[in-house]
Design an enzyme around this catalytic site. Structure first.
Site, PDB file in Angstrom:
ATOM      1  N   LEU A  64     -93.516  61.031  48.889  1.00  0.00           N
ATOM      2  CA  LEU A  64     -92.698  61.601  49.960  1.00  0.00           C
ATOM      3  C   LEU A  64     -91.355  60.889  49.882  1.00  0.00           C
ATOM      4  O   LEU A  64     -91.304  59.676  49.673  1.00  0.00           O
ATOM      5  CB  LEU A  64     -93.318  61.376  51.342  1.00  0.00           C
ATOM      6  CG  LEU A  64     -94.618  62.095  51.684  1.00  0.00           C
ATOM      7  CD1 LEU A  64     -95.041  61.732  53.115  1.00  0.00           C
ATOM      8  CD2 LEU A  64     -94.483  63.603  51.553  1.00  0.00           C
ATOM      9  N   ASP A  65     -90.281  61.630  50.048  1.00  0.00           N
ATOM     10  CA  ASP A  65     -88.971  60.983  50.081  1.00  0.00           C
ATOM     11  C   ASP A  65     -88.939  59.942  51.195  1.00  0.00           C
ATOM     12  O   ASP A  65     -89.628  60.069  52.215  1.00  0.00           O
ATOM     13  CB  ASP A  65     -87.873  62.016  50.317  1.00  0.00           C
ATOM     14  CG  ASP A  65     -87.740  63.007  49.163  1.00  0.00           C
ATOM     15  OD1 ASP A  65     -88.126  62.656  48.031  1.00  0.00           O
ATOM     16  OD2 ASP A  65     -87.248  64.127  49.405  1.00  0.00           O
ATOM     17  N   LYS A  66     -88.095  58.945  51.015  1.00  0.00           N
ATOM     18  CA  LYS A  66     -87.979  57.867  51.997  1.00  0.00           C
ATOM     19  C   LYS A  66     -87.763  58.404  53.407  1.00  0.00           C
ATOM     20  O   LYS A  66     -88.370  57.922  54.374  1.00  0.00           O
ATOM     21  CB  LYS A  66     -86.834  56.942  51.597  1.00  0.00           C
ATOM     22  CG  LYS A  66     -86.597  55.771  52.531  1.00  0.00           C
ATOM     23  CD  LYS A  66     -85.417  54.945  52.019  1.00  0.00           C
ATOM     24  CE  LYS A  66     -85.088  53.805  52.965  1.00  0.00           C
ATOM     25  NZ  LYS A  66     -83.913  53.027  52.493  1.00  0.00           N
ATOM     26  N   THR A  68     -88.624  61.283  54.640  1.00  0.00           N
ATOM     27  CA  THR A  68     -89.640  62.240  55.087  1.00  0.00           C
ATOM     28  C   THR A  68     -90.798  61.505  55.756  1.00  0.00           C
ATOM     29  O   THR A  68     -91.265  60.487  55.254  1.00  0.00           O
ATOM     30  CB  THR A  68     -90.176  63.060  53.894  1.00  0.00           C
ATOM     31  OG1 THR A  68     -89.086  63.678  53.236  1.00  0.00           O
ATOM     32  CG2 THR A  68     -91.171  64.110  54.339  1.00  0.00           C
ATOM     33  N   ARG A 172     -85.859  70.220  49.655  1.00  0.00           N
ATOM     34  CA  ARG A 172     -84.451  69.975  49.970  1.00  0.00           C
ATOM     35  C   ARG A 172     -83.530  70.763  49.036  1.00  0.00           C
ATOM     36  O   ARG A 172     -82.543  71.364  49.475  1.00  0.00           O
ATOM     37  CB  ARG A 172     -84.171  68.473  49.887  1.00  0.00           C
ATOM     38  CG  ARG A 172     -84.957  67.659  50.903  1.00  0.00           C
ATOM     39  CD  ARG A 172     -85.042  66.187  50.552  1.00  0.00           C
ATOM     40  NE  ARG A 172     -83.730  65.564  50.519  1.00  0.00           N
ATOM     41  CZ  ARG A 172     -83.531  64.289  50.182  1.00  0.00           C
ATOM     42  NH1 ARG A 172     -84.562  63.527  49.838  1.00  0.00           N
ATOM     43  NH2 ARG A 172     -82.316  63.789  50.168  1.00  0.00           N
TER      44      ARG A 172
END
Length: 249
Positions: A64-66, A68, A172
């Protein structure tokens, strides 16, 4: 403006599921999944915190992106990591996210747009990889502030998202591609909208939450793990919304 909320102290991670082979947590926004040279200054990451919290070794199954928040999965052994990793690679893990985007996208949509492997580099010269995302619009908002001088108000939408592939920054990048970038996305979004919404809602974050993951079981059933949206998502129901919207469930 950063994609992520700022963590001021090591959090105690909320464990959503632990069956001996698979552990799931509700990752807070602003926390890395594991140590990375891309964020070398960050001392905290979910893998190290959870291993210390549970007292055992773990293997991250996905990213997961930072910025998110939401469901993040770990295996408890190399064997389990190989098993669940195959399910991810073969597209047998279903994922549902919720996001806040600029503008009002169609009620339903399919974004079928190949993406370069590395979003940090120019796409030209990189191999393009298949990427498909489904979405459903849950609610539309029109808030009483101007971002574009041609309009006295600004429009945003809450969407449910199901990525059918797992490319880096896929959601995104795909919503940028259809001109409805995610709010709070400093890399692929629009800074003027990010700042305006942060001021209006009183919350600065990447508005992307991994709400649910569904994994196949050997007996043909499924394991479904859900992370409720955080309290900040409730502000979307009270700040300038003309009528109630669906809950994040």
């Amino acid at each position: 403006m950063s994609d992520s909320a700022v963590l001021t102290a090591p959090p105690t991670l909320q464990v959503l599921h632990d069956d001996g082979d698979l552990v799931a947590i509700d990752k807070p926004a602003g926390l890395l999944v594991h140590a990375s040279t891309l964020d070398a200054h960050e001392a905290l990451n979910a893998l190290d915190l959870l291993q210390a919290q549970l007292g055992r070794s773990l293997w991250p199954l996905h990213r997961l992106d930072k910025g998110t928040s939401g469901v993040l999965l770990f295996a408890t052994s190399a064997q389990a990591a190989a098993h669940w990793g195959a399910a991810f690679r073969e597209g047998r893990v279903r994922k549902r996210y919720v996001a806040l985007v600029r503008g009002w996208p169609p009620a339903h949509g399919r974004i079928d747009h190949p993406l370069a492997r590395d979003p940090e580099r120019p796409s030209a010269g990189q191999p393009m990889r298949e990427a498909v995302t489904l979405f459903e619009r849950l609610a539309c908002f029109e808030w009483p502030f101007a971002v574009d001088g041609r309009h006295a108000t600004s429009r945003y939408a809450l969407v449910a998202v199901e990525p059918l592939t797992g490319r880096r920054h896929q959601i995104r990048r795909h919503f940028k591609h259809i001109a409805h970038p995610l709010i709070g996305d400093a890399t692929h979004g629009k800074g003027v909208h990010n700042r305006a919404v942060a001021q209006w809602l009183g919350v600065q974050r990447l508005w992307l939450h991994a709400q649910a993951m569904q994994l196949p079981r050997a007996d043909g059933g499924a394991v479904r793990i859900e992370a409720p949206c955080g309290a900040e998502w409730g502000r979307l129901q009270t700040e300038g919304v003309p009528e109630p919207i669906p809950t994040c469930s």
